[in-house]
Design an enzyme around this catalytic site. Sequence first.
Site, PDB file in Angstrom:
ATOM      1  CG  HIS A 168      -8.346 -20.173  -0.017  1.00 17.82           C
ATOM      2  ND1 HIS A 168      -9.565 -19.516  -0.447  1.00 17.82           N
ATOM      3  CD2 HIS A 168      -7.450 -19.923  -0.979  1.00 17.82           C
ATOM      4  CE1 HIS A 168      -9.132 -18.720  -1.375  1.00 17.82           C
ATOM      5  NE2 HIS A 168      -7.988 -18.709  -1.544  1.00 17.82           N
ATOM      6  CE  LYS A 187      -7.623   8.108  10.687  1.00 13.14           C
ATOM      7  NZ  LYS A 187      -9.185   8.656  10.493  1.00 13.14           N
ATOM      8  NE  ARG A 234      -6.776 -14.139   0.622  1.00 14.73           N
ATOM      9  CZ  ARG A 234      -6.325 -14.791  -0.796  1.00 14.73           C
ATOM     10  NH1 ARG A 234      -5.012 -14.299  -1.404  1.00 14.73           N
ATOM     11  NH2 ARG A 234      -6.448 -15.670  -1.276  1.00 14.73           N
ATOM     12  NE  ARG A 239      -3.192 -17.423  -9.393  1.00  7.48           N
ATOM     13  CZ  ARG A 239      -2.287 -16.573  -8.818  1.00  7.48           C
ATOM     14  NH1 ARG A 239      -2.370 -15.806  -7.971  1.00  7.48           N
ATOM     15  NH2 ARG A 239      -1.030 -16.520  -9.513  1.00  7.48           N
ATOM     16  CB  THR A 240      -9.062 -14.749  -3.943  1.00  6.49           C
ATOM     17  OG1 THR A 240      -8.369 -15.889  -4.229  1.00  6.49           O
ATOM     18  CG2 THR A 240     -10.296 -15.241  -3.292  1.00  6.49           C
TER      19      THR A 240
HETATM   20  N1   CP Z   1      -5.044 -18.892  -4.844  1.00  8.50           N
HETATM   21  C1   CP Z   1      -5.028 -17.817  -4.591  1.00  8.50           C
HETATM   22  O1   CP Z   1      -5.805 -17.708  -3.524  1.00  8.50           O
HETATM   23  O2   CP Z   1      -4.553 -16.858  -5.032  1.00  8.50           O
HETATM   24  P1   CP Z   1      -4.382 -15.192  -4.848  1.00  8.50           P
HETATM   25  O3   CP Z   1      -3.666 -15.367  -3.525  1.00  8.50           O
HETATM   26  O4   CP Z   1      -3.624 -14.757  -5.936  1.00  8.50           O
HETATM   27  O5   CP Z   1      -5.916 -14.916  -4.602  1.00  8.50           O
END
Ligand code: CP
Length: 303
Positions: free
Chosen positions: A132, A82, A104, A54-55
């Site tokens: 998040h 590496k 992320r 999603r993100t």
């Molecule tokens: N809600 C969320 O962060 O989903 P993803 O891990 O698919 O990005």
Amino acid sequence: MPHLISIADLSEKDITTILDRGDMHLTRMLKKSPAEQTLSGKTILNMFFENSTRTSTSLELACHRLGGTVINFRVSDSSIKKGETLIDTALTLDAMEPDAIAIRHTDSGATGIVANHVSCPVINNGDGCHSHPTQALLDGLSIRRACGTIEGLKIAICGDILHSRVARSNMQLLAKMGAHVRLVGPPSLLPMHPEYFGVQAFDTLEEGIADCDVVMMLRVQNERMSGHHFGTPGDFFHRFGLTKAKLSYAKSNVKIMHPGPLNRGVEIDSDIADDTTYSIILDQVKTGVATRKAVLEYVLGVL
Ligand code: CP
């Protein structure tokens, strides 16, 4: 230069500005109106060290639809393999002058460390169990659109609170916007001092969701668990899985949320997840594209 590492970086006014802008983008999206080209000439670097559907996809769509360019840094093909460190990698990519970095990472705090070393805005899209913020913003907008407001609502966040960056960011955002937040889960997955966060904690689902306007279910994050926090997945579903029978404790017009991905039959029954009388789970996904458009505009100073 505004980074977005945590909801703590945003005032109530900043949150309202982003939600209002996201709302406008979503309305245009739903009417199939063309998006404004506010990111024309801008380049966003996506660095995802952890899997995402999603993100990462919504960020990419958001940037493209506003006329910007996205470069997806592929960790598995990179010199990280590496032995290059996260900081050296970030400094190297920053030297190529992206306008923003969206990151992320599996480690709590890693995105904040990157922000301290680069010269462009950094957007945290999930760091370990910490934060998040773009998920909390899209959840805030989803609630506002479904219920008309956030202020004064009773909102239960349920399940694996301990490992959830979504829960931590939502607790901050929803409390800042005037909601009454409850945490629900087995004691082993709840904070020891919920009062420190200004929330109430419950160890039965029926009590925790009683009279709630919104019930936000969380994914059980087996990959982050090192010990035994509850019995089998079946035991968890029996006590904390959301079913139609348990949902009768909440308000009759309750809205059900889940950040995804879903563990069907563990934290939520398919009867609930797929019933759009209650479930706004796919609306959250749509709202995610619109909200991330607003976040990109916010950090790039074009809001
Ligand atoms: N809600 C969320 O962060 O989903 P993803 O891990 O698919 O990005």
